[in-house]
Design a protein around this motif. Structure first.
Motif, PDB file in Angstrom:
ATOM      1  N   UNK A 110       2.761  -1.328  -2.639  1.00 27.89           N
ATOM      2  CA  UNK A 110       1.771  -2.302  -2.176  1.00 27.89           C
ATOM      3  C   UNK A 110       0.521  -2.288  -3.052  1.00 27.89           C
ATOM      4  N   UNK A 111       0.141  -1.094  -3.498  1.00 36.82           N
ATOM      5  CA  UNK A 111      -1.021  -1.004  -4.409  1.00 36.82           C
ATOM      6  C   UNK A 111      -0.768  -1.816  -5.673  1.00 36.82           C
ATOM      7  N   UNK A 112       0.399  -1.652  -6.249  1.00 39.30           N
ATOM      8  CA  UNK A 112       0.738  -2.363  -7.484  1.00 39.30           C
ATOM      9  C   UNK A 112       0.770  -3.860  -7.238  1.00 39.30           C
ATOM     10  N   UNK A 113       1.322  -4.271  -6.089  1.00 34.82           N
ATOM     11  CA  UNK A 113       1.419  -5.693  -5.781  1.00 34.82           C
ATOM     12  C   UNK A 113       0.031  -6.306  -5.558  1.00 34.82           C
ATOM     13  N   UNK A 114      -0.843  -5.587  -4.887  1.00 35.44           N
ATOM     14  CA  UNK A 114      -2.199  -6.090  -4.670  1.00 35.44           C
ATOM     15  C   UNK A 114      -2.929  -6.282  -6.002  1.00 35.44           C
ATOM     16  N   UNK A 115      -2.756  -5.354  -6.895  1.00 32.38           N
ATOM     17  CA  UNK A 115      -3.404  -5.474  -8.209  1.00 32.38           C
ATOM     18  C   UNK A 115      -2.822  -6.637  -8.999  1.00 32.38           C
TER      19      UNK A 115
END
Length: 509
Positions: A110-115
């Motif tokens: 999710x962190x990667x997707x948000x970025x």
């Protein structure tokens, strides 16, 4: 979730660095299961949090995850090694660990997707350097889920393989698949997303359904040790054994035939030089040497390590084991007795042939072959079975009992589990063996089960209680009025409560 430049500070307690530090410090140090539950609870609270910059969110996630690692190791050790766990305790430990690794894998992605969705935000810019770590931890967490499924002989669903494939291709597309980073502070060495995907495929190819949970853990450690020797390439090589479509998110498939036209996610798996490296280690362990650089997560005796090394030696070969006998679909019932003691009593004739004994089970056989059968096992029966367990079985309507060994166990979502059984003998006979010492037989007898139909001329295969085989000790027994003297040759197999020894018969003096 999109955040603008002037996003408010999150009111989540973990957004306060002092509060986060206090929470981590006060984790249940002496109760690892409680500590894992507490971290899991915080992960739940983070799933829908607002006003949390992605770089700060990742930092909180990273610290919680690192704080949980030693507790997760202790939970896994309890699950694998603790004596006398109840079924409920075992279930709770399993669920706790499997759920944790699923949570943390999702949150890192999710962190990667948000970025990715907000590439120009201040948080995304600050998070950019941490993307390789987030991806590799997510991939490693999915590998842990594969292992925990294997502990219960479950199969990974499409979602798990899809996540592994997507993370691998995402990292590859961003140029991060081969970016080596330290996975966790307490763990030696560096790790990449590509290596973790390769580890998952090697794990799948190693046929864990015929190993005990502790052996699965050892096999997983050995895969990590030999991981640099395995190969995953876009092109098929002569030594390729499996193929996988990372874009489709499918599980690896045996390369019985080429998967067809090339496509972006297609990869071919080969053991590479893992087999000769494994053979070298196997020879060293057979001589009693366990290398100091071999990280097994604990101290294991030669006796525990050798069966796992030999198992992997079979499945890392260029031509892994394939079915030797054709299966035939059937539907018949099978009576089952468990363990060496009951089998010995049964084949000795000392006990009457049971008809409806409380210690028996009743299975439905799905298919049979020359070497054994596969049966449906209910929840009661599955709780009494370990891989390698000795079984006495009788087909419905028959009057002959056979001796077998549980080989492959697979859990099913709807109807319990299925078990593959290898038949050791269709003509077994219980005997009493006595060691010969200085020309005389010892007074204390050793119980044994003679596998009468499975041996070469002059070679006897006998099932003995655990530690009953001694390569330096000659045995003898009487059969049909004839005394038979046995010279030990080799220990063929060892289970949890029995051993199978090979003996050469010589003329009694």
């Amino acid at each position: 979730m999109m955040f603008n430049f002037f996003a408010k500070r999150s009111d989540h307690p973990l957004a306060d660095s002092k509060e986060l530090k206090r929470i981590i410090a006060e984790l249940h140090v002496d109760k690892p299961a409680k500590a894992v539950d507490e971290v899991s609870g915080w992960f739940d609270s983070l799933q829908h949090v607002e006003n949390f910059r992605v770089d700060q969110f990742f930092d909180v996630l990273r610290q919680l995850d690192e704080a949980a690692q030693r507790h997760l190791l202790r939970v896994a050790r309890d699950y694998l090694l603790a004596a006398r766990l109840t079924k409920l305790e075992e279930e709770r430990l399993w669920t706790r660990s499997y759920r944790y690794w699923g949570q943390v894998a999702t949150l890192y992605r999710d962190c990667v997707e948000r970025a990715r969705l907000a590439p120009k935000s201040k948080g995304s810019d600050a998070f950019k350097a941490s993307v390789p770590l987030a991806l590799v931890r997510s991939q490693a967490a999915r590998c842990h889920q594969l292992k925990w499924l294997a502990f219960r002989y479950g199969s990974a669903d499409e979602d798990l393989w899809r996540s592994l494939g997507e993370t691998y291709l995402l990292a590859e597309g961003a140029g991060n698949a081969q970016k080596a980073v330290p996975l966790y502070p307490a763990r030696k060495g560096l790790c990449t997303v590509a290596q973790q995907y390769l580890h998952a495929i090697a794990f799948f190819a190693s046929s864990m359904d015929s190993l005990m949970p502790v052996q699965i853990e050892l096999a997983d450690r050995l895969i990590a040790h030999f991981l640099p020797h395995f190969v995953l390439l876009p092109d098929c090589r002569p030594d390729s054994v499996y193929w996988v479509d990372a874009a489709a998110g499918t599980a690896p498939l045996r390369l019985a035939r080429h998967p067809g036209v090339g496509r972006p996610g297609l990869r071919f798996f080969s053991p590479g030089t893992a087999l000769p490296a494994l053979e070298e280690l196997l020879h060293r362990v057979e001589r009693g040497e366990i290398p100091s650089d071999l990280n097994l997560g604990g101290e294991y005796a030669q006796r525990a390590l050798l069966p796992v090394l030999r198992h992997l030696h079979l499945y890392w070969a260029k031509c892994p084991p394939q079915r030797r006998h054709t299966r035939h679909a059937v539907k018949t019932r099978m009576l089952v007795l468990f363990g060496f003691d009951d089998s010995y009593s049964l084949f000795s004739g000392a006990a009457s042939r049971p008809g409806n004994d409380a210690g028996m089970d009743d299975w439905v056989v799905e298919n049979v072959s020359l070497g054994g059968f596969r049966a449906q096992v209910g929840e009661v029966g599955s709780g009494r079975i370990n891989i390698g367990a000795l079984l006495a079985v009788q087909p419905e309507g028959g009057d002959n009992w056979m001796l077998g060994v549980a080989r492959r166990f697979t859990r099913r979502d709807t109807d319990g589990a299925s078990l593959g059984v290898q038949v050791l003998s269709r003509q077994a006979l219980s005997i009493e063996l006595r060691p010969r010492r200085r020309g005389f037989s010892a007074a204390v007898a050793i119980p044994g089960i003679w596998l009468q139909d499975r041996g070469e001329a002059g070679i006897l295969r006998i099932v003995l209680p655990l530690a009953g085989f001694n390569v330096r000790e000659t045995l003898e027994f009487s059969h049909q009025g004839k005394r038979r003297e046995l010279i030990p040759m080799e220990l063929e197999e060892a289970g949890a409560e029995y051993e199978i020894g090979c003996f050469r018969e010589q003329a009694a003096t």
